[in-house]
Enzyme design. Structure first.
Site, PDB file in Angstrom:
ATOM      1  CB  ILE A 158      58.230  -8.737  52.570  1.00 59.03           C
ATOM      2  CG1 ILE A 158      57.940  -7.632  53.605  1.00 59.03           C
ATOM      3  CG2 ILE A 158      57.715 -10.085  53.059  1.00 59.03           C
ATOM      4  CD1 ILE A 158      56.463  -7.360  53.856  1.00 59.03           C
ATOM      5  CG  ASP A 162      60.796  -8.042  41.324  1.00 57.00           C
ATOM      6  OD1 ASP A 162      60.723  -8.178  42.564  1.00 57.00           O
ATOM      7  OD2 ASP A 162      60.510  -6.971  40.745  1.00 57.00           O
ATOM      8  CG  ASN A 199      56.434 -11.120  48.509  1.00 56.72           C
ATOM      9  OD1 ASN A 199      56.134 -10.879  49.681  1.00 56.72           O
ATOM     10  ND2 ASN A 199      57.221 -10.310  47.807  1.00 56.72           N
ATOM     11  CB  SER A 233      48.102  -7.012  54.517  1.00 54.18           C
ATOM     12  OG  SER A 233      48.256  -5.838  55.294  1.00 54.18           O
ATOM     13  CE1 TYR A 236      48.845  -3.479  49.934  1.00 55.33           C
ATOM     14  CE2 TYR A 236      47.936  -3.249  52.147  1.00 55.33           C
ATOM     15  CZ  TYR A 236      48.884  -3.779  51.287  1.00 55.33           C
ATOM     16  OH  TYR A 236      49.851  -4.617  51.779  1.00 55.33           O
ATOM     17  CE  LYS A 273      48.358  -7.221  49.932  1.00 52.80           C
ATOM     18  NZ  LYS A 273      49.265  -8.230  49.379  1.00 52.80           N
ATOM     19  CB  VAL A 305      57.323  -4.791  56.865  1.00 55.48           C
ATOM     20  CG1 VAL A 305      58.709  -5.419  56.760  1.00 55.48           C
ATOM     21  CG2 VAL A 305      56.315  -5.801  57.385  1.00 55.48           C
ATOM     22  CB  THR A 345      59.546  -2.737  52.480  1.00 54.00           C
ATOM     23  OG1 THR A 345      58.152  -2.390  52.387  1.00 54.00           O
ATOM     24  CG2 THR A 345      59.712  -3.986  53.321  1.00 54.00           C
TER      25      THR A 345
HETATM   26  N1  LIG Z   1      55.594  -3.484  53.858  1.00 51.37           N
HETATM   27  C1  LIG Z   1      54.589  -3.784  54.653  1.00 51.37           C
HETATM   28  O1  LIG Z   1      54.431  -3.194  55.747  1.00 51.37           O
HETATM   29  C2  LIG Z   1      53.591  -4.861  54.290  1.00 51.37           C
HETATM   30  C3  LIG Z   1      52.614  -5.196  55.227  1.00 51.37           C
HETATM   31  C4  LIG Z   1      51.673  -6.175  54.916  1.00 51.37           C
HETATM   32  C5  LIG Z   1      51.727  -6.834  53.702  1.00 51.37           C
HETATM   33  N2  LIG Z   1      52.695  -6.505  52.807  1.00 51.37           N
HETATM   34  C6  LIG Z   1      52.691  -7.230  51.525  1.00 51.37           C
HETATM   35  O2  LIG Z   1      53.934  -7.913  51.350  1.00 51.37           O
HETATM   36  C7  LIG Z   1      54.266  -7.984  49.960  1.00 51.37           C
HETATM   37  C8  LIG Z   1      55.660  -7.408  49.730  1.00 51.37           C
HETATM   38  O3  LIG Z   1      55.677  -6.049  50.170  1.00 51.37           O
HETATM   39  P1  LIG Z   1      57.016  -5.175  50.293  1.00 51.37           P
HETATM   40  O4  LIG Z   1      56.784  -4.230  51.399  1.00 51.37           O
HETATM   41  O5  LIG Z   1      58.205  -6.055  50.295  1.00 51.37           O
HETATM   42  O6  LIG Z   1      56.943  -4.343  48.902  1.00 51.37           O
HETATM   43  P2  LIG Z   1      58.137  -3.650  48.067  1.00 51.37           P
HETATM   44  O7  LIG Z   1      57.453  -2.565  47.286  1.00 51.37           O
HETATM   45  O8  LIG Z   1      59.248  -3.296  48.968  1.00 51.37           O
HETATM   46  O9  LIG Z   1      58.623  -4.806  47.060  1.00 51.37           O
HETATM   47  C9  LIG Z   1      57.724  -5.342  46.130  1.00 51.37           C
HETATM   48  C10 LIG Z   1      58.460  -6.094  45.023  1.00 51.37           C
HETATM   49  O10 LIG Z   1      57.467  -6.565  44.108  1.00 51.37           O
HETATM   50  C11 LIG Z   1      57.841  -6.242  42.779  1.00 51.37           C
HETATM   51  N3  LIG Z   1      56.634  -6.069  41.968  1.00 51.37           N
HETATM   52  C12 LIG Z   1      55.717  -5.072  42.028  1.00 51.37           C
HETATM   53  N4  LIG Z   1      54.762  -5.262  41.111  1.00 51.37           N
HETATM   54  C13 LIG Z   1      55.067  -6.410  40.466  1.00 51.37           C
HETATM   55  C14 LIG Z   1      54.458  -7.127  39.411  1.00 51.37           C
HETATM   56  N5  LIG Z   1      53.349  -6.685  38.805  1.00 51.37           N
HETATM   57  N6  LIG Z   1      55.039  -8.280  38.997  1.00 51.37           N
HETATM   58  C15 LIG Z   1      56.189  -8.719  39.577  1.00 51.37           C
HETATM   59  N7  LIG Z   1      56.814  -8.070  40.556  1.00 51.37           N
HETATM   60  C16 LIG Z   1      56.255  -6.928  41.006  1.00 51.37           C
HETATM   61  C17 LIG Z   1      58.652  -4.964  42.892  1.00 51.37           C
HETATM   62  O11 LIG Z   1      59.517  -4.793  41.775  1.00 51.37           O
HETATM   63  C18 LIG Z   1      59.412  -5.218  44.195  1.00 51.37           C
HETATM   64  O12 LIG Z   1      60.619  -5.896  43.966  1.00 51.37           O
HETATM   65  C19 LIG Z   1      53.150  -7.215  49.231  1.00 51.37           C
HETATM   66  O13 LIG Z   1      52.177  -8.112  48.744  1.00 51.37           O
HETATM   67  C20 LIG Z   1      52.564  -6.340  50.310  1.00 51.37           C
HETATM   68  O14 LIG Z   1      51.232  -5.972  50.032  1.00 51.37           O
HETATM   69  C21 LIG Z   1      53.635  -5.536  53.059  1.00 51.37           C
END
Ligand SMILES: NC(=O)c1ccc[n+]([C@@H]2O[C@H](COP(=O)([O-])OP(=O)(O)OC[C@H]3O[C@@H](n4cnc5c(N)ncnc54)[C@H](O)[C@@H]3O)[C@@H](O)[C@H]2O)c1
Length: 256
Positions: free
Chosen positions: A14, A33, A86, A139, A152, A156, A185, A187
Site C-alpha cells: 500500500i 523503510d 503507513n 484499517s 492487530y 489499529k 488489499v 499485499t
Molecule cells: N493489506 C491490507 O489488507 C491492509 C488492510 C488495512 C490496513 N492495512 C495497513 O496498511 C499498511 C501497509 O500494509 P501493506 O499491506 O502494504 O503491508 P506490507 O507488509 O505489504 O508492506 C509493509 C512495508 O512496511 C515495512 N515495514 C515493516 N515494519 C517496518 C518498520 N518497523 N519500520 C519501517 N518499515 C517497516 C516493510 O518493510 C514493508 O515494506 C499497514 O499499516 C497495514 O496495517 C493493510
C-alpha cells in the site's frame, strides 16, 4: 520548491502505491523503510518514471530514526508537507495464544511507530508557514475487531484514537491529521494473514483470503491504487478543512 511527502513502509504494498500516486500528483517522495534494498529499488523505478524520490532506512519503532528521516527529507527537499505513518505489521493469533513478545513487537511498530512519526513530522511542520498533513494507516480492523487478529485490531483501534487526539492538539498549528481504513488489499501482509488463518482453521491455502473477498459488497479485492486515491485527496488542498477523520476505503465492508 514542490511539496514533499514522506511515506513510511513505502518500499512495497500500500505504501508503494501511495508513494507512486503522490509522486504523480507532483510531490517529491521520501520512502522510509526498514528494507532499504527494496526501498532503493522502488526509488529507482520511480525515478525512471520521472518521480523525484529518495530512499531512507528507517525503523518506525525507533523514535530517533523517525526524527532522522524527517531531517534527511528536509536536507534533501526543504520541507515535509505530508507525513504518512503507513508502516505496519500483522499477526494472526487467538487472544489466548498472544505472547508478550508478539504483543510488544506489534505495538512497537503499529502504535509506537505512529506516535514517533507524528512527533517527528509535527516538530518540522510547526516551523513551516503552511503547517502540514499527517496521514495514518488505520484499517477496517480499527473500527470492528476481527477474529484471530486481536493484537492487530487493538493496534489499529489505538491508531484510530491517536488520529483523533493528534488532530485536536495540532489543529492550532494548521497540521491536519486523518487516517485511511483499507479493507482486504492484496499485499504481502494478506499473504501472511492467509497463511496464519490456514494454520489456525485448517483451511486450504488462499481459502481465508477468498472467504474475506466473497464478503466484499463491491465484489472484488482491493488494490494499493484504491487506497492511494483516498490518500491523494487527504494530502491535497481539497482536504484542507478535514481533520480527525478515519475514512473507510474498503468496497463497503465497514459502514461506520
Ligand atoms: N493489506 C491490507 O489488507 C491492509 C488492510 C488495512 C490496513 N492495512 C495497513 O496498511 C499498511 C501497509 O500494509 P501493506 O499491506 O502494504 O503491508 P506490507 O507488509 O505489504 O508492506 C509493509 C512495508 O512496511 C515495512 N515495514 C515493516 N515494519 C517496518 C518498520 N518497523 N519500520 C519501517 N518499515 C517497516 C516493510 O518493510 C514493508 O515494506 C499497514 O499499516 C497495514 O496495517 C493493510
Amino acid at each position: 520548491m514542490g511539496k514533499v511527502a514522506v511515506i513510511t513502509g513505502g518500499a512495497q504494498g500500500i505504501g508503494k502505491g501511495i508513494a507512486e500516486r503522490l509522486g504523480n500528483d507532483g510531490f517529491k517522495i521520501v520512502i522510509s523503510d526498514m528494507n532499504i534494498d527494496l526501498a532503493q529499488e522502488t526509488v529507482k523505478e520511480f525515478k525512471e518514471a520521472n518521480i523525484d524520490a529518495l530512499a531512507v532506512k528507517g525503523n518506525v519503532s525507533k523514535q530517533d530514526e523517525q526524527f532522522a528521516v524527517v531531517k534527511e527529507a528536509v536536507d534533501k527537499f526543504g520541507s515535509v508537507d505530508v507525513f504518512i505513518n503507513n508502516a505496519g505489521i500483522d499477526q494472526v493469533e487467538a487472544v489466548e495464544d498472544i505472547t508478550p513478545e508478539n504483543l510488544e513487537k506489534i505495538f512497537n511498530v503499529n502504535v509506537f511507530g505512529t506516535v514517533y512519526g507524528t512527533q517527528a513530522a509535527a516538530k518540522q511542520m510547526k516551523k513551516q508557514d503552511n503547517g502540514g498533513k499527517i496521514i495514518n494507516a488505520c484499517s477496517i480492523a480499527g473500527k470492528t475487531a476481527f477474529e484471530l487478529l486481536g493484537a492487530y485490531s487493538a493496534t489499529k483501534f489505538a491508531v484510530h484514537g491517536l488520529t483523533q487526539v493528534s488532530a485536536k492538539e495540532l489543529a492550532q498549528f494548521n497540521i491536519k491529521v486523518n487516517a485511511y481504513c483499507p479493507g482486504i488489499v492484496g499485499t504481502g501482509m494478506w499473504d501472511r494473514i492467509d497463511e496464519g488463518m490456514v494454520e489456525y482453521k485448517g483451511m486450504k491455502q488462499g481459502e481465508a483470503w477468498q472467504e474475506q473477498v466473497d464478503n466484499i459488497p463491491l465484489q472484488r479485492s482491493q488494490t494499493p491504487e484504491d487506497v492511494a486515491s483516498l490518500v491523494s485527496y487527504l494530502a491535497s488542498s481539497d482536504a484542507d478543512y478535514m481533520t480527525g477523520q478515519a475514512i473507510n476505503i474498503d468496497g463497503g465492508i465497514e459502514v461506520h
